[in-house]
Write a protein that holds these residues in place. Structure first.
Motif, PDB file in Angstrom:
ATOM      1  N   SER A   1      -9.974   6.710   4.859  1.00 55.13           N
ATOM      2  CA  SER A   1      -9.202   7.383   3.804  1.00 55.13           C
ATOM      3  C   SER A   1      -8.467   8.587   4.369  1.00 55.13           C
ATOM      4  CB  SER A   1     -10.125   7.821   2.665  1.00 55.13           C
ATOM      5  OG  SER A   1     -10.589   6.700   1.954  1.00 55.13           O
TER       6      SER A   1
ATOM      7  N   ARG B   1       0.838  -1.205   0.000  1.00 58.43           N
ATOM      8  CA  ARG B   1       0.000   0.000   0.000  1.00 58.43           C
ATOM      9  C   ARG B   1       0.872   1.254   0.000  1.00 58.43           C
ATOM     10  NH1 ARG B   1      -3.343   1.093   5.182  1.00 58.43           N
ATOM     11  NH2 ARG B   1      -4.227  -0.931   4.660  1.00 58.43           N
TER      12      ARG B   1
ATOM     13  N   ASP C   1       1.193  12.989   1.925  1.00 60.32           N
ATOM     14  CA  ASP C   1       0.065  12.299   2.569  1.00 60.32           C
ATOM     15  C   ASP C   1       0.024  12.506   4.080  1.00 60.32           C
ATOM     16  OD1 ASP C   1       2.386  10.838   2.865  1.00 60.32           O
ATOM     17  OD2 ASP C   1       1.421   8.880   2.674  1.00 60.32           O
TER      18      ASP C   1
ATOM     19  N   LYS D   1      -5.534   5.335   5.567  1.00 59.92           N
ATOM     20  CA  LYS D   1      -5.348   4.598   4.321  1.00 59.92           C
ATOM     21  C   LYS D   1      -4.680   5.460   3.253  1.00 59.92           C
ATOM     22  CE  LYS D   1      -7.904   1.340   1.426  1.00 59.92           C
ATOM     23  NZ  LYS D   1      -9.223   0.753   1.133  1.00 59.92           N
ATOM     24  N   ASN D   2      -5.075   6.729   3.159  1.00 54.68           N
ATOM     25  CA  ASN D   2      -4.528   7.613   2.123  1.00 54.68           C
ATOM     26  C   ASN D   2      -3.897   8.888   2.675  1.00 54.68           C
ATOM     27  OD1 ASN D   2      -7.457   6.544   0.615  1.00 54.68           O
ATOM     28  ND2 ASN D   2      -5.458   6.020  -0.246  1.00 54.68           N
ATOM     29  N   ARG D   3      -4.549   9.474   3.708  1.00 56.04           N
ATOM     30  CA  ARG D   3      -4.048  10.731   4.247  1.00 56.04           C
ATOM     31  C   ARG D   3      -4.140  10.750   5.764  1.00 56.04           C
ATOM     32  NH1 ARG D   3      -7.718  14.943   2.252  1.00 56.04           N
ATOM     33  NH2 ARG D   3      -6.516  16.318   3.601  1.00 56.04           N
TER      34      ARG D   3
ATOM     35  N   SER E   1       5.666   7.223   0.235  1.00 58.08           N
ATOM     36  CA  SER E   1       4.553   7.348   1.177  1.00 58.08           C
ATOM     37  C   SER E   1       5.054   7.746   2.556  1.00 58.08           C
ATOM     38  CB  SER E   1       3.796   6.027   1.269  1.00 58.08           C
ATOM     39  OG  SER E   1       3.075   5.957   2.484  1.00 58.08           O
TER      40      SER E   1
ATOM     41  N   GLN F   1     -15.304   7.226   5.640  1.00 65.16           N
ATOM     42  CA  GLN F   1     -14.162   7.758   4.898  1.00 65.16           C
ATOM     43  C   GLN F   1     -13.250   8.612   5.772  1.00 65.16           C
ATOM     44  OE1 GLN F   1     -13.519   6.910   1.541  1.00 65.16           O
ATOM     45  NE2 GLN F   1     -15.120   5.489   2.166  1.00 65.16           N
TER      46      GLN F   1
END
Length: 721
Positions: free
Chosen positions: A663, A462, A494, A690-692, A467, A550
């Motif tokens: 997220s 991931r 991120d 997960k993303n930010r 990252s 989210q």
């Protein structure tokens, strides 16, 4: 007059230093003790207090003693275990030091050492409540019996090896895309070599013909052209830990697959289940497989992840159809009985299954893990998935962490040889190098029964090198605060790292209002005229729940402006000001998110389940109902008055967030250090993103928390060894 030891406990209870339960238990034991009522009652209160902190037992030996054969009692540490310091601690320690505690323990009628039915047990080093001693003894015996190797015939090894090659076959798609990207198009040979090593999991590049490999990389026009790397880069110089994990589980009835976020635990176990089904079919029987997780949210995530992983399997449709996709909670699996701590399934009434997979195993406490393994039939396989670096269970014990500590021993020689046959990899250097010389000694011990059942996934799919979240998680696990500060200073896209001040605090609230406004929009009535069908209502509730999932604010503490309760109130006020919600001083209002905090087996709602209160427009009266998404993806509606014990869920504790991913994760730490801030807590919060990630913390508080590693007293490691 000198205060009695029980009076000391009573004072501690009145000040909140220990629970009233701890004092009352001590008082009861003292009333039953014939020889040393004050002393044994005091020990009972101390053991009960330790249990409330997650410790299985009271380790009576000093933590800094080096003579393990004859360690002194840890009397000097008991005062600090109650939270006493300074003069109060010195006074209590002086009194405790005058007691012959071993004589009290050995002569007590309330403390035993061989399993008799009395309240407490002493094993020569640790003092337990009888029930927890029984759990630890039973679990270690069961896991040791599970861990013994399975006898595989040469033909079985050959068949399983071919199956693993198919399931974990190389894909050159991602390598080809990376080579053709704008960033790499003008790369040097060294950079291309590094890409090949990364994407093909090469661990020994010394013997490879890099000029030939580079020529192939430069002349390939499509990913299929890279298949010539099969011969140029043999499997013997690589290690795909996902494939190793599957191979480990095929050789044992008990296996643990541990790894951080994005390491592919679910992908691995899906391929493993395909291999186990194939293995069983050759024996003429299809296995019964059950998937479980500790909470409803974690079960829902496992259901979703397994479903996605199955679609990408390189197996026949018939085989895919046999892999289960529905996960449930452990409570549902065992058959919870109303108003009872026991379950329908136990040793006398075992579960009807052949393979059990438990996800998020770090959340499973000692009593629950014991009850699970005790309910397994003798022939069953047990597979644990989880992240050993996450927070231990809320209740007592750190079962996954204790089991994974055996990684230091590496694989035994016999297991290494078998894994080489199954995977064609030749490099399994996973143990502590300092222990390599002691292998001959550990071979005669029980250590390899457990270490041969482990696999730690070490590559995150991931988070790539760019990252920040992945880098930050790794730095936190290192325990090096300067490394963490270095990651935060690099300005990863991120991660937003914000100091704690009023401007950032208000900006955080503004961000949450924007994010939560998105789910609140989906709760609005789709049209003012005409009726809303039940199906439309449930679809809208499902959309709202998915949108709410989210984003989340995670807190380390419960009270105050930086805790769950204070921030839930502030977010609620901010949403009200923007007219996104209208509480009107009512507890229940349209749009309110809640989290269940107590299991209700009758309703099928469990601790950690998230629901949203909405007007049910399919109802003639448009009444408020609370909609929950169940692990199978369906939606359940419950009247607010029937929702079990719960709390508002705009903000939640990091503990409660385990088993979830968001997220966008916002995480806030208190402005001053508190003992709840530990490396595991901070790591768990960070890895929910997960993303930010938006982190709101004073850097010195963050760095101090990372230095604190949780250690829970337990005898499980010694019993397994």
């Amino acid at each position: 007059m000198t205060t009695s030891l029980l009076d000391t406990l009573k004072t501690l209870a009145s000040k909140g230093a220990i629970r009233q339960l701890d004092f009352q238990f001590a008082h009861f034991i003292a009333s039953q003790e014939l020889s040393f009522p004050q002393e044994v009652g005091f020990l009972a209160g101390l053991v009960s207090h330790e249990l409330s902190k997650g410790n299985i037992c009271l380790d009576t030996t000093e933590s800094n003693a080096t003579d393990t054969a004859n360690q002194p009692l840890s009397v000097n540490e008991w005062a600090t275990q109650f939270g006493l310091y300074g003069e109060a601690a010195a006074e209590l320690t002086a009194r405790l030091s005058s007691v012959d505690w071993l004589a009290c323990i050995h002569q007590s009628n309330m403390i035993g050492d061989n399993g008799e039915a009395i309240p407490m047990m002493f094993d020569g080093r640790r003092l337990y409540l009888h029930r927890y001693w029984q759990y630890e003894i039973g679990l270690s015996a069961k896991l040791s019996s599970f861990g013994s190797p399975m006898i595989l015939k040469p033909t079985e090894i050959q068949n399983l090896s071919e199956l693993l090659d198919r399931l974990f076959q190389r894909s050159y798609h991602y390598l080809f895309n990376a080579l053709k990207s704008d960033v790499v198009a003008t790369s040097t040979q060294v950079q291309r070599q590094q890409l090949v090593c990364d994407y093909l999991d090469i661990v020994d590049s010394t013997q490879l013909l890099w000029n030939e490999i580079d020529d192939l990389l430069l002349t390939s026009n499509k990913s299929e052209d890279l298949t010539k790397l099969d011969s140029l880069v043999p499997l013997s110089v690589c290690v795909n830990w996902q494939k190793v994990a599957a191979a480990v589980a095929l050789t044992r009835r008990f296996a643990v697959i541990s790894g951080g976020p994005g390491t592919g635990k679910t992908t691995t176990v899906t391929k493993l289940l395909a291999a186990l089904i194939s293995q069983s079919e050759q024996e003429g029987a299809a296995p019964t497989i059950r998937l479980v997780a500790p909470t409803g949210k974690a079960a829902a995530r496992l259901t979703e992840s397994i479903g996605q992983a199955i679609t990408e399997l390189a197996v026949s449709p018939d085989l895919k159809a046999q892999i289960p996709t529905q996960a449930s909670t452990i409570h549902r699996l065992l058959g919870a009985l109303p108003n009872s701590a026991e379950f329908r399934h136990n040793k006398a009434n075992p579960l009807h299954l052949d393979i059990l997979v438990i996800d998020e195993a770090s959340m499973v406490d000692l009593p629950m893990m014991y009850k699970v393994v005790n309910a397994l039939p003798d022939h069953a396989r047990l597979i644990l998935l989880g992240d050993k670096d996450q927070l231990a269970s809320v209740e007592a014990g750190s079962v996954l962490g204790d089991i994974c500590s055996f990684q230091q021993y590496g694989y035994s020689d016999s297991q290494t040889a078998l894994l080489q046959q199954l995977t064609h990899f030749h490099h399994f250097d996973v143990g502590d190098s300092a222990l390599k010389g002691a292998r001959a000694q550990t071979q005669s011990m029980n250590s390899h029964v457990i270490s041969d059942s482990l696999c730690m996934l070490q590559k995150s799919y991931r988070f790539d090198a760019r990252s920040g979240i992945g880098q930050l998680a790794k730095a936190i696990n290192s325990g090096n605060p300067n490394q963490v500060e270095g990651v935060l200073a690099q300005g990863f896209s991120d991660i937003d790292a914000c100091s704690l001040n009023s401007d950032n605090y208000n900006q955080m609230l503004k961000t949450l209002v924007e994010q939560y406004g998105l789910y609140l929009q989906t709760t609005e009535r789709p049209r003012q005229d005409g009726e809303c069908s039940v199906e439309e209502q449930f679809n809208r509730a499902q959309s709202a729940l998915k949108q709410f999932a989210q984003c989340r604010l995670l807190c380390a503490i419960r009270e105050g402006d930086f805790g769950v309760s204070g921030l839930n109130q502030r977010i609620e006020r901010a949403l009200t000001t923007q007219r996104l919600i209208r509480p009107n001083d009512e507890l229940w209002y349209h749009g309110r998110p809640v989290m269940v905090s107590q299991n209700d087996h009758g309703l099928g709602l469990y601790n950690g389940d998230i629901g949203i209160c909405m007007h049910d427009y399919s109802d003639d009266e448009a009444r408020l109902k609370v909609f929950f998404e169940l692990p199978d993806g369906s939606v359940k509606s419950v009247l607010p008055s029937r929702v079990p014990s719960h709390e508002t869920a705009y903000a939640m504790t990091i503990h409660k967030s385990q088993g979830s991913e968001f997220s966008l994760t916002l995480m806030i730490l208190p402005p001053d250090f508190t003992p709840v801030l530990t490396r595991e807590l901070i790591y768990t919060g960070i890895t929910r993103a997960k993303n930010r990630l938006s982190l709101y913390a004073n850097i010195n508080v963050l760095k101090r928390g990372i230095r604190v590693k949780t250690e829970r007293a337990s005898g499980l490691v010694d019993r397994l060894r």
